[in-house]
Design a protein around this motif. Structure first.
Motif, short mmCIF file in Angstrom:
data_model
loop_
_atom_site.label_atom_id
_atom_site.label_comp_id
_atom_site.label_asym_id
_atom_site.label_seq_id
_atom_site.Cartn_x
_atom_site.Cartn_y
_atom_site.Cartn_z
N ASP A 142 -51.06 -99.00 -22.02
CA ASP A 142 -51.56 -98.53 -23.26
C ASP A 142 -52.80 -99.17 -23.92
N ASP A 143 -53.26 -100.20 -22.95
CA ASP A 143 -54.29 -101.14 -23.59
C ASP A 143 -55.40 -101.23 -22.62
N LEU A 144 -55.44 -100.32 -21.62
CA LEU A 144 -56.43 -100.29 -20.65
C LEU A 144 -56.73 -98.78 -20.18
N VAL A 145 -58.15 -98.44 -20.17
CA VAL A 145 -58.73 -97.25 -19.86
C VAL A 145 -59.55 -97.37 -18.54
N ASP A 146 -59.01 -96.37 -17.59
CA ASP A 146 -59.87 -96.33 -16.18
C ASP A 146 -61.25 -95.53 -16.49
N VAL A 147 -62.34 -95.83 -16.13
CA VAL A 147 -63.52 -95.17 -16.21
C VAL A 147 -64.52 -95.24 -14.81
N TYR A 148 -64.29 -94.25 -14.03
CA TYR A 148 -65.02 -93.81 -13.03
C TYR A 148 -66.39 -93.09 -13.26
N ALA A 149 -67.59 -93.77 -12.96
CA ALA A 149 -68.84 -93.20 -13.34
C ALA A 149 -69.98 -93.06 -12.17
N HIS A 150 -70.81 -92.15 -11.99
CA HIS A 150 -71.55 -92.25 -10.89
C HIS A 150 -73.08 -92.26 -11.60
N LEU A 151 -73.82 -93.06 -11.03
CA LEU A 151 -75.43 -93.38 -11.44
C LEU A 151 -76.16 -92.43 -10.54
N TYR A 152 -77.02 -91.58 -10.94
CA TYR A 152 -77.68 -90.73 -10.03
C TYR A 152 -79.08 -91.24 -10.08
N VAL A 153 -79.81 -91.36 -9.03
CA VAL A 153 -81.29 -91.51 -8.83
C VAL A 153 -81.82 -90.45 -8.11
N GLU A 154 -83.14 -90.38 -8.04
CA GLU A 154 -83.75 -89.57 -7.06
C GLU A 154 -84.02 -89.85 -5.53
N ARG A 155 -84.27 -91.21 -5.53
CA ARG A 155 -84.64 -91.77 -4.04
C ARG A 155 -83.78 -92.90 -3.45
N PRO A 156 -83.60 -93.00 -2.24
CA PRO A 156 -83.05 -94.10 -1.69
C PRO A 156 -83.76 -95.46 -2.23
N SER A 157 -85.05 -95.55 -2.52
CA SER A 157 -85.44 -96.76 -2.78
C SER A 157 -85.20 -97.17 -4.27
N GLN A 158 -84.92 -96.23 -5.00
CA GLN A 158 -84.24 -96.43 -6.41
C GLN A 158 -83.15 -96.78 -6.44
N LYS A 159 -82.07 -96.37 -5.65
CA LYS A 159 -80.84 -96.66 -5.29
C LYS A 159 -80.82 -98.22 -5.06
N GLY A 160 -81.80 -98.86 -4.36
CA GLY A 160 -81.63 -100.22 -3.97
C GLY A 160 -82.06 -100.91 -5.03
N ARG A 203 -69.72 -102.33 -19.90
CA ARG A 203 -68.01 -102.28 -20.02
C ARG A 203 -68.01 -103.12 -21.67
N ARG A 204 -68.79 -103.97 -21.81
CA ARG A 204 -68.71 -104.64 -23.12
C ARG A 204 -68.93 -103.74 -24.31
N GLN A 205 -70.09 -102.64 -24.14
CA GLN A 205 -70.30 -101.60 -25.16
C GLN A 205 -69.22 -100.59 -25.00
N ILE A 206 -68.60 -100.17 -23.96
CA ILE A 206 -67.56 -99.29 -24.04
C ILE A 206 -66.31 -99.68 -24.54
N GLU A 207 -66.02 -101.04 -24.33
CA GLU A 207 -64.72 -101.53 -25.01
C GLU A 207 -64.83 -101.72 -26.61
N ALA A 208 -66.02 -101.88 -26.95
CA ALA A 208 -66.32 -101.76 -28.50
C ALA A 208 -66.31 -100.27 -28.95
N LEU A 209 -66.67 -99.44 -28.12
CA LEU A 209 -66.47 -97.99 -28.54
C LEU A 209 -65.17 -97.47 -28.64
N LEU A 210 -64.44 -97.90 -27.43
CA LEU A 210 -62.91 -97.18 -27.39
C LEU A 210 -61.95 -98.18 -27.93
N GLY A 211 -62.38 -99.37 -28.41
CA GLY A 211 -61.21 -100.29 -28.94
C GLY A 211 -60.22 -100.78 -28.06
#
Length: 313
Positions: A240-258, A276-284
């Motif tokens: 009850d003290d840990l939240v799992d967050v799975y997120a995808h960052l999308y870019v438009e080109r392979p060079s941007q992925k790099g 993570r620091r900001q999300i922990e502050a948000l979620l407590g």
């Protein structure tokens, strides 16, 4: 005697009318709209960046006062759209202008009035029934003489209900901005429960915090190409003290992925730690954050991909 409603009591106790309604901030990109909204709300509900076009949705922040409830709608900056995403953001701003009780037109103190400011002033002149308060932002970045010149220049842009200078970073006249906006709200009951600071779902806020972290230090052209979707967010089973967050960052080109991942993944780790620091502050609570970078080719111009990434018609 101090009452529960504040030093002077609630609106009802003072015999004053309670006011409630909506205000929106409008301006060209990167004039401090999101920073001002966060300062008024008293906490971070909108991400900020020195990159233009950071805001991509109409985010509501709620200001609670004993005599009023002010709901601020932070909008994307108005600009000449170059993509389908840009067209949808501009359409979002224009529809918001017709739905609020008062408009805050933000112009920065440290930059000369330009074509973008004049364009928006002309747009606002067509919104006949809604009062407009001109707000000269970022006064901490300008000297008094420059601020005075800017106030006069703004006055020439249109017939505004009020013109007020402020600094969200320093807290200068932020309360006065709230006073001026609230004074133009209709009488009515509170629209949101006491304590609510935004109506944005937590997953949307988390996605925005990840995008904010990813915007730091990237090349000038990259911010417009980053979108973030939280695929899954839930408490860890048996914890009850840990939240799992799975997120995808999308870019438009392979060079941007790099660029996002960096050498041997170093930059993505930095993005994850900052977010993570900001999300922990948000979620407590403690957060396990899993970030993956994916390529969605030319997503800003593709209607299907825009819908999948949360940008609807």
């Amino acid at each position: 005697m101090t009452t529960p409603g504040g030093p002077e009591g609630t609106a009802a106790e003072r015999g004053a009318a309670f006011r409630s309604g909506f205000a929106c901030f409008v301006g060209r990109p990167n004039v401090g709209k999101s920073t001002l909204m966060n300062a008024l709300v008293g906490t971070k509900v909108a991400i900020t960046s020195d990159r233009p076009q950071t805001t991509r949705r109409a985010i509501r922040g709620i200001v609670h006062r004993p005599d009023a409830q002010l709901v601020i709608v932070d909008t994307p900056g108005l600009h000449k759209p170059r993509t389908l995403l840009g067209e949808r953001l501009d359409s979002l701003v224009r529809s918001t202008l017709t739905e609020v009780d008062v408009i805050g037109f933000c112009v920065p103190a440290d930059q000369p009035i330009g074509p973008g400011d004049r364009f928006i002033a002309r747009e606002l002149a067509n919104v006949k029934r809604t009062p407009v308060v001109a707000i000269v932002t970022k006064t901490d970045l300008a000297d008094p003489e420059t601020i005075a010149r800017q106030l006069l220049a703004v006055q020439e842009l249109g017939d505004f209900a009020e013109i007020v200078p402020c600094s969200a970073d320093r807290g200068f006249q932020v309360d006065l901005v709230a006073d001026l906006l609230i004074s133009r709200l209709p009488e009515g009951v509170a629209l949101y429960p006491e304590g609510d600071l935004t109506d944005e779902p937590e997953q949307v806020l988390v996605a925005e915090l990840v995008r904010e972290a990813a915007l730091e230090g990237v090349r000038d052209e990259l911010p417009h190409s980053i979108a973030v979707v939280v695929e899954e967010m839930a408490p860890r089973e048996g914890r009850d003290d840990l939240v799992d967050v799975y997120a995808h960052l999308y870019v438009e080109r392979p060079s941007q992925k790099g660029i996002i991942i960096g050498h041997k993944g170093a930059r993505l780790k930095e993005v994850g730690a900052r977010a993570r620091r900001q999300i922990e502050a948000l979620l407590g609570t403690k957060v396990y954050l899993d970030l993956r970078v994916k390529v969605a080719k030319d997503w800003q111009r593709d209607p299907k991909q825009l819908r999948r990434l949360g940008f609807y018609d």
